[in-house]
Design a protein around this motif. Structure first.
Motif, PDB file in Angstrom:
ATOM      1  N   ASP A 237      49.526  41.940  28.814  1.00 27.82           N
ATOM      2  CA  ASP A 237      49.679  40.593  29.369  1.00 27.82           C
ATOM      3  C   ASP A 237      50.964  39.952  28.873  1.00 27.82           C
ATOM      4  O   ASP A 237      51.375  40.143  27.721  1.00 27.82           O
ATOM      5  CB  ASP A 237      48.485  39.720  28.972  1.00 27.82           C
ATOM      6  N   GLU A 260      40.234  39.117  41.141  1.00 25.00           N
ATOM      7  CA  GLU A 260      39.826  39.503  39.790  1.00 25.00           C
ATOM      8  C   GLU A 260      41.045  39.630  38.899  1.00 25.00           C
ATOM      9  O   GLU A 260      42.147  39.202  39.281  1.00 25.00           O
ATOM     10  CB  GLU A 260      39.021  40.799  39.830  1.00 25.00           C
ATOM     11  N   LYS A 261      40.879  40.202  37.730  1.00 21.26           N
ATOM     12  CA  LYS A 261      41.924  40.159  36.701  1.00 21.26           C
ATOM     13  C   LYS A 261      43.280  40.653  37.197  1.00 21.26           C
ATOM     14  O   LYS A 261      44.306  40.026  36.960  1.00 21.26           O
ATOM     15  CB  LYS A 261      41.480  40.974  35.490  1.00 21.26           C
ATOM     16  N   THR A 377      35.944  36.534  40.753  1.00 25.06           N
ATOM     17  CA  THR A 377      35.529  36.581  39.355  1.00 25.06           C
ATOM     18  C   THR A 377      36.129  35.396  38.616  1.00 25.06           C
ATOM     19  O   THR A 377      37.145  34.828  39.034  1.00 25.06           O
ATOM     20  CB  THR A 377      35.978  37.890  38.666  1.00 25.06           C
ATOM     21  N   ASP A 378      35.520  35.014  37.514  1.00 24.91           N
ATOM     22  CA  ASP A 378      36.030  33.882  36.723  1.00 24.91           C
ATOM     23  C   ASP A 378      37.421  34.179  36.177  1.00 24.91           C
ATOM     24  O   ASP A 378      38.288  33.298  36.150  1.00 24.91           O
ATOM     25  CB  ASP A 378      35.064  33.571  35.574  1.00 24.91           C
ATOM     26  N   ASP A 379      37.636  35.428  35.722  1.00 24.83           N
ATOM     27  CA  ASP A 379      38.974  35.811  35.237  1.00 24.83           C
ATOM     28  C   ASP A 379      40.019  35.613  36.327  1.00 24.83           C
ATOM     29  O   ASP A 379      41.107  35.087  36.088  1.00 24.83           O
ATOM     30  CB  ASP A 379      38.986  37.277  34.785  1.00 24.83           C
ATOM     31  N   GLU A 382      40.921  31.910  36.886  1.00 25.55           N
ATOM     32  CA  GLU A 382      41.768  31.344  35.820  1.00 25.55           C
ATOM     33  C   GLU A 382      43.211  31.842  35.941  1.00 25.55           C
ATOM     34  O   GLU A 382      44.155  31.075  35.749  1.00 25.55           O
ATOM     35  CB  GLU A 382      41.188  31.713  34.457  1.00 25.55           C
ATOM     36  N   ILE A 383      43.367  33.113  36.254  1.00 23.70           N
ATOM     37  CA  ILE A 383      44.717  33.679  36.388  1.00 23.70           C
ATOM     38  C   ILE A 383      45.424  33.068  37.590  1.00 23.70           C
ATOM     39  O   ILE A 383      46.603  32.724  37.529  1.00 23.70           O
ATOM     40  CB  ILE A 383      44.627  35.214  36.500  1.00 23.70           C
TER      41      ILE A 383
END
Length: 404
Positions: A237, A260-261, A377-379, A382-383
């Motif tokens: 990251d 997602e992430k 997804t929550d990730d 946020e991203i």
């Protein structure tokens, strides 16, 4: 008694005159010996039409001949002269470029459609084998290079590629039922790809049945498995320029893929014109033009992808891969500007930043897009929020200052 009867029947069949074959080769095909495809290609080269005929110039054509010669070359026999290497490669490239029927190609090359039906899959397999190095899942150094290119050319940092998928129409396979029947109402296989900032294909997955939900297509790929088990070697990251919070490297997608992430897609629904959500969605869509343009140019130059492919799914997969590999191959050669001139690609209005459509968008019958997927997804949320904040502040794109 029964023995005598059988002997009698056999004797009668022997006496029956065997039907004489009317000809060994059709008269229209005999002209191949007088005016070969080699002569025809030479004439096209003299007239400057060769690149339109097979999508490459003579030197690149000869290069491919040398690569696959040992794999597809045939010897003459005492009964007939074999189809030459030049003819085999030329008829295959012409089929990919136009999607013409085998019978139509036979009239040009003076070959029977049965022979062409054998030649095309054979040559495609050979081309796939010798050109496979032109598509590779990137390793870490390559991924960083891709990310730098996306930031430099498309003002989208931490981006490793653009993902999209299309349905390629095929004839209904024998005994397949509704297995290949997609949501748009025709039979298809799915072409799923990742494209870099230069319109080159980095990863390709072909052959998934059209019936499978489009979210399921991506879920069943080797690429998705490599993301899940951390074997893709995605860089660590890194914070966006001018910000402190580290965010993952991502692939930009559309609504057909989950959020997602490592997968980033636009905000859903309408947004206010100056909102950070609207700005983010525009910037992501701008970065995604690479895959949209790659698909558009691929289908515009290899028009077999715009037809209903009349081959079984296995041969169709081979044929589609050949088109993708040839796209990457030609883009690294002298014919790149002829294959896809600058007006083929989307551009930007330097004052307003609005899109100027590339020539490929003006043509009909593009490949069919995938169906929307609602997975979040929550990730991922946020991203996406962090990217939206960046584009609204530090990453704000002032078009006038960019160009003047």
């Amino acid at each position: 008694m029964e023995e005598d009867l059988l002997i009698g029947i056999a004797f009668i069949f022997c006496l029956k005159k065997k039907k004489k074959r009317s000809y060994w080769m059709r008269q229209t095909l005999k002209a191949r010996g007088k005016y070969s495809a080699t002569d025809y290609l030479k004439d096209l080269g003299i007239d400057g039409c060769l690149k339109d005929f097979i999508r490459m110039n003579s030197s690149e054509f000869e290069y491919l001949q040398n690569l696959i010669g040992a794999k597809i070359g045939k010897r003459d026999t005492t009964f007939r002269k074999s189809v030459s290497l030049t003819e085999r490669l030329a008829v295959t490239l012409r089929f990919l470029a136009t999607g013409s029927s085998y019978k139509s190609l036979g009239n040009v090359f003076k070959l029977s459609d049965q022979v062409i039906s054998i030649i095309v899959p054979e040559v495609c397999e050979a081309l796939n084998e010798v050109l496979k190095e032109y598509i590779q899942i990137p390793t870490t150094p390559q991924e960083l290079h891709v990310a730098n290119s996306f930031e430099e050319k498309w003002n989208f940092p931490n981006c490793l590629g653009s993902i999209d998928g299309k349905h390629v129409a095929i004839q209904k396979p024998i005994d397949s039922g509704s297995e290949y029947y997609n949501y748009k109402g025709f039979y298809s296989v799915v072409l799923l790809v990742i494209v870099d900032a230069e319109y080159n294909f980095l990863y390709v997955n072909i052959g998934c049945q059209g019936r499978i939900s489009d979210g399921g297509v991506f879920a069943n790929t080797k690429f998705r498995n490599k993301i899940n088990d951390n074997s893709l070697k995605i860089p660590s990251d890194s914070s966006l320029p001018g910000r402190n919070k580290p965010v993952p490297y991502v692939f930009v997608t559309d609504d057909a893929f989950p959020l997602e992430k490592h997968l980033l897609k636009p905000f859903p629904g309408p947004q206010d014109s100056n909102s950070k959500e609207r700005i983010f969605s525009y910037r992501l869509s701008r970065a995604r033009r690479t895959v949209e343009n790659a698909f558009g140019i691929l289908s515009a130059r290899f028009r077999v992808l715009r037809t209903t492919i009349l081959l079984d799914p296995e041969k169709t997969t081979t044929l589609i891969m050949t088109c993708v590999l040839l796209h990457n191959f030609i883009r690294k050669t002298e014919s790149s500007m002829i294959y896809a001139p600058s007006q083929y690609y989307d551009g930007d209005d330097i004052v307003t930043g609005t899109r100027i459509d590339g020539q490929w968008r003006l043509e009909q019958q593009q490949l069919t897009p995938l169906e929307a997927c609602e997975s979040l997804t929550d990730d991922g949320k946020e991203i996406r929020k962090e990217f939206a904040e960046y584009f609204s502040n530090e990453g704000f794109l002032d078009w006038a200052s960019k160009y003047y």
